[in-house]
Structure formats: C-alpha cells, structure tokens
Write an enzyme that holds these catalytic residues in place. Sequence first.
Site, PDB file in Angstrom:
ATOM      1  N   CYS A 112      -4.262  -4.288  -3.601  1.00  0.00           N
ATOM      2  CA  CYS A 112      -5.633  -4.598  -4.039  1.00  0.00           C
ATOM      3  C   CYS A 112      -5.747  -4.706  -5.556  1.00  0.00           C
ATOM      4  O   CYS A 112      -6.737  -5.223  -6.069  1.00  0.00           O
ATOM      5  CB  CYS A 112      -6.603  -3.545  -3.536  1.00  0.00           C
ATOM      6  N   HIS A 235     -13.205  -3.279  -7.785  1.00  0.00           N
ATOM      7  CA  HIS A 235     -12.638  -3.679  -6.488  1.00  0.00           C
ATOM      8  C   HIS A 235     -13.596  -3.216  -5.387  1.00  0.00           C
ATOM      9  O   HIS A 235     -14.078  -2.084  -5.400  1.00  0.00           O
ATOM     10  CB  HIS A 235     -11.258  -3.036  -6.328  1.00  0.00           C
ATOM     11  N   ASN A 265     -13.603  -5.249   2.440  1.00  0.00           N
ATOM     12  CA  ASN A 265     -12.533  -5.138   1.453  1.00  0.00           C
ATOM     13  C   ASN A 265     -11.569  -6.316   1.636  1.00  0.00           C
ATOM     14  O   ASN A 265     -10.853  -6.384   2.629  1.00  0.00           O
ATOM     15  CB  ASN A 265     -11.817  -3.805   1.659  1.00  0.00           C
TER      16      ASN A 265
HETATM   17  O1  UT7 Z   1      -8.295  -1.188  -1.109  1.00  0.00           O
HETATM   18  C1  UT7 Z   1      -7.902   0.129  -0.840  1.00  0.00           C
HETATM   19  C2  UT7 Z   1      -8.100   0.389   0.625  1.00  0.00           C
HETATM   20  N1  UT7 Z   1      -8.519   1.644   1.056  1.00  0.00           N
HETATM   21  C3  UT7 Z   1      -9.646   2.314   0.709  1.00  0.00           C
HETATM   22  O2  UT7 Z   1     -10.337   1.988  -0.200  1.00  0.00           O
HETATM   23  C4  UT7 Z   1      -9.999   3.486   1.563  1.00  0.00           C
HETATM   24  C5  UT7 Z   1     -10.545   4.664   0.827  1.00  0.00           C
HETATM   25  N2  UT7 Z   1     -11.116   5.594   1.766  1.00  0.00           N
HETATM   26  C6  UT7 Z   1     -12.343   5.394   2.323  1.00  0.00           C
HETATM   27  O3  UT7 Z   1     -13.003   4.416   2.011  1.00  0.00           O
HETATM   28  C7  UT7 Z   1     -12.856   6.424   3.271  1.00  0.00           C
HETATM   29  O4  UT7 Z   1     -11.991   7.516   3.291  1.00  0.00           O
HETATM   30  C8  UT7 Z   1     -13.048   5.890   4.714  1.00  0.00           C
HETATM   31  C9  UT7 Z   1     -14.205   4.922   4.747  1.00  0.00           C
HETATM   32  C10 UT7 Z   1     -11.785   5.205   5.199  1.00  0.00           C
HETATM   33  C11 UT7 Z   1     -13.372   7.031   5.661  1.00  0.00           C
HETATM   34  O5  UT7 Z   1     -14.529   7.711   5.247  1.00  0.00           O
HETATM   35  P1  UT7 Z   1     -14.542   9.300   5.147  1.00  0.00           P
HETATM   36  O6  UT7 Z   1     -15.891   9.682   4.762  1.00  0.00           O
HETATM   37  O7  UT7 Z   1     -13.396   9.710   4.268  1.00  0.00           O
HETATM   38  O8  UT7 Z   1     -14.299   9.704   6.648  1.00  0.00           O
HETATM   39  P2  UT7 Z   1     -13.102  10.564   7.262  1.00  0.00           P
HETATM   40  O9  UT7 Z   1     -11.819   9.855   7.161  1.00  0.00           O
HETATM   41  O10 UT7 Z   1     -13.216  11.919   6.660  1.00  0.00           O
HETATM   42  O11 UT7 Z   1     -13.525  10.610   8.767  1.00  0.00           O
HETATM   43  C12 UT7 Z   1     -14.696  11.281   9.214  1.00  0.00           C
HETATM   44  C13 UT7 Z   1     -14.824  11.089  10.704  1.00  0.00           C
HETATM   45  C14 UT7 Z   1     -13.541  11.357  11.480  1.00  0.00           C
HETATM   46  O12 UT7 Z   1     -13.888  12.059  12.659  1.00  0.00           O
HETATM   47  P3  UT7 Z   1     -13.614  13.628  12.777  1.00  0.00           P
HETATM   48  O13 UT7 Z   1     -12.131  13.767  12.615  1.00  0.00           O
HETATM   49  O14 UT7 Z   1     -14.390  14.246  11.642  1.00  0.00           O
HETATM   50  O15 UT7 Z   1     -14.132  13.931  14.132  1.00  0.00           O
HETATM   51  C15 UT7 Z   1     -13.043   9.983  11.852  1.00  0.00           C
HETATM   52  O16 UT7 Z   1     -12.300   9.967  13.040  1.00  0.00           O
HETATM   53  O17 UT7 Z   1     -15.172   9.731  11.002  1.00  0.00           O
HETATM   54  C16 UT7 Z   1     -14.323   9.224  12.033  1.00  0.00           C
HETATM   55  N3  UT7 Z   1     -14.174   7.794  11.863  1.00  0.00           N
HETATM   56  C17 UT7 Z   1     -15.014   6.891  12.397  1.00  0.00           C
HETATM   57  N4  UT7 Z   1     -16.103   7.029  13.160  1.00  0.00           N
HETATM   58  C18 UT7 Z   1     -16.759   5.911  13.537  1.00  0.00           C
HETATM   59  C19 UT7 Z   1     -13.221   7.131  11.171  1.00  0.00           C
HETATM   60  N5  UT7 Z   1     -13.430   5.806  11.259  1.00  0.00           N
HETATM   61  C20 UT7 Z   1     -14.538   5.643  12.009  1.00  0.00           C
HETATM   62  C21 UT7 Z   1     -15.248   4.509  12.455  1.00  0.00           C
HETATM   63  N6  UT7 Z   1     -16.351   4.690  13.186  1.00  0.00           N
HETATM   64  N7  UT7 Z   1     -14.890   3.239  12.109  1.00  0.00           N
END
Ligand code: UT7
Length: 310
Positions: A112, A235, A265
């Site tokens: 990215c 980004h 993204n």
């Molecule tokens: O260009 C670079 C590319 N990458 C990035 O920029 C990613 C950077 N990271 C992020 O943007 C965030 O970490 C995410 C958007 C990927 C995730 O958000 P978060 O607030 O960090 O959520 P999390 O990973 O802590 O997950 C919270 C919960 C989890 O459930 P449990 O384990 O708490 O029960 C996940 O399983 O949300 C769940 N979850 C979802 N639920 C519904 C993860 N993806 C989804 C989804 N829909 N699509």
Amino acid sequence: MNAGITGVGRYLPENVVTNLDLEKKMDTSDEWIRSRTGIEERRIANDDMDTSHLAYRAAAEAIKNAGISAEELDLILVATVTPDQPFPTVSCMLQEQLGAKKAAAMDLSAACAGFMYGMVTAKQFIEAGTYKYVLIVGVEKLSKITDWNDRNTAVLFGDGAGAVVMGPVSDGKGVLSFELGSDGTGGKYLYQDDYIVMNGREVFKFAVRQMGESSINVLEKAGLSKEDVDFLIPHQANIRIMESARQRLELPIEKMSKTVHKYGNTSAASIPISLFEELEAGKIKDGDVVVMVGFGGGLTWGAIAMRWGK
Ligand code: UT7
C-alpha cells in the site's frame, strides 16, 4: 530542478459491491463494517478486466491531463502487488499499449506504500536531470487475491487505479521532502499466501503510529509546521487510522481526503485516486502544501510533503 506532479488520472471499475451485498455472502453487517472501517461500498472489477486494464485507463488520462504525448515519457513505474502475471510487468504492457516508445518500464512492489515509493523514485531521476517525464501508476485488482470466505479481510479491499505524470516544475513547487521506510520484522502481520492474510490489530497499531510520525517527519524535513498543511491525503485503509493522522496534524476534517467510504482499501491506488478526486473537486489549489502518507504490508511506509503547482 524540482520534481512535481504535472498530470493526474484515475479509473475505477463500474461494478459496485455494497456492505449489504456482503451481508448476504458472509457473517458480517453493514453496521460492523461502517463503524470499524468507514467503508460503505467498494468497486470490484469483472473477470475480463485485469490490473493492466485498470492501469491503462488511469495512465492514459494522466498523460492527457499533463498535456504531453506518451512518446515523451522516459520511464513508467507501476506500483502493484496484483500484476496480471510476474512478467512481462504491467509497466511493460502499458509501455506497449500507450505507445510510450522511448520509456523504460518496471513494476515496483511496496504494497500500500507503493505509490509513495514510486513518486520518490521518479523524483530522483527528474531532479538528477536524467529523465524529464515519469508516469507513476498505483493499481490493484485485490479482488483476485481476496479470500471471500474470510470476513476479517474480504470486507476491506477494492479494485482501482490512480496515475500521475511527474516532471520538472518551477522553484518552490513540487516535492519538498519525503520519508520512506520498512520493517521486515512485521511481514508476518500482512502477507499473501494464495490470498491476503492479515493480523488486523497489529497492522492497525503500526499504522496509527507510523502515519502520524511520518507526516510530522516530512513537515520537519521541509522546514514546515502543522499549521502550514493545506491538505492531507492519507492511504485510505480505515477511517479510524486516517483520523488518527489528521488529529496528529491537528487538521480540520475538511482538510483531509476521504474516499475510503466509496472505494474501500485499494492499496497502492488509494492515494492517487484520492488526489485526483480532491483536485477535481477544486479542494487543492496552486501553492497549497499537501502531505501524502501511506503504509502497508512488508511492512512499508512512505510520506511526501509537496507544494502543489507547476
Ligand atoms: O493497507 C493496509 C491494510 N490493512 C489495514 O489497514 C488493516 C488495519 N486494521 C484494521 O483496519 C482493523 O484492525 C480491522 C478493521 C481489520 C478490524 O477492526 P478491529 O476493531 O481491530 O476489530 P478486531 O480485529 O479486534 O475484531 C473484533 C471482532 C472480532 O470478534 P471477537 O473475536 O471479538 O468475537 C472479529 O471476529 O470483530 C469480528 N470481525 C467481524 N465481525 C463482523 C472481524 N471482521 C468482521 C466482519 N464483520 N467483517
């Protein structure tokens, strides 16, 4: 001699996939995606449209917008992690399709942050006087490396292309400073193994720290302060990460580019797509100080401070 942007272009596939469409395919919700990422919809290219097709459309527009002909290009740089195939490169395919007869061509891979790496590479050639016009394209067809069964990643990404032509600009305009960096120890947090694999929380922590720090660093290198910034183009990965950079620069909300809600993204394409849209909306004016900042898999990062204009 200063290197600056002399033309811009972008292309987005027509097919819109909304959060509601994804709700039907996997265990997710519009509410979760919006509140955690700011994404509302993304563009997904059809099977018959590969990365080079997206790239060509953005590139042709940027060349036209720069007011040059493709024969005048000295170098074509394509930042992508989703080339049509390993070789010939997307940049060589473009060289042929555009008729850029004298241009050297190579792809570069910095995920990215790739567009930032491309612009900084072009700047070196232009300021050394080696090359006059360089085409830089940030392009991805991430849908072909997305695991549509993995809700952790499938909701985040989109396809698209953005392009600029860089060339010599007048004194005081163009790229003022830059920072590039990498940290291979974080490679395990975001990589491709058939499909994209990501530890979202780790990437999030890194991104929040790096976006703010790199933005401040390029301002310092340019002898500028936060108050001098007219526009921030981060980004477009996640609105919460973008907001953290904006807050670090103490910028009002209208001075930050936001396209993540429409396109998700798009990796290397997100910064040039956003730049194009802000210029089209008349939000970036001659003489404005613009900061662009990106981060990605590798881990990699890059930022540029520039004064807009030719
Ligand atoms: O260009 C670079 C590319 N990458 C990035 O920029 C990613 C950077 N990271 C992020 O943007 C965030 O970490 C995410 C958007 C990927 C995730 O958000 P978060 O607030 O960090 O959520 P999390 O990973 O802590 O997950 C919270 C919960 C989890 O459930 P449990 O384990 O708490 O029960 C996940 O399983 O949300 C769940 N979850 C979802 N639920 C519904 C993860 N993806 C989804 C989804 N829909 N699509």
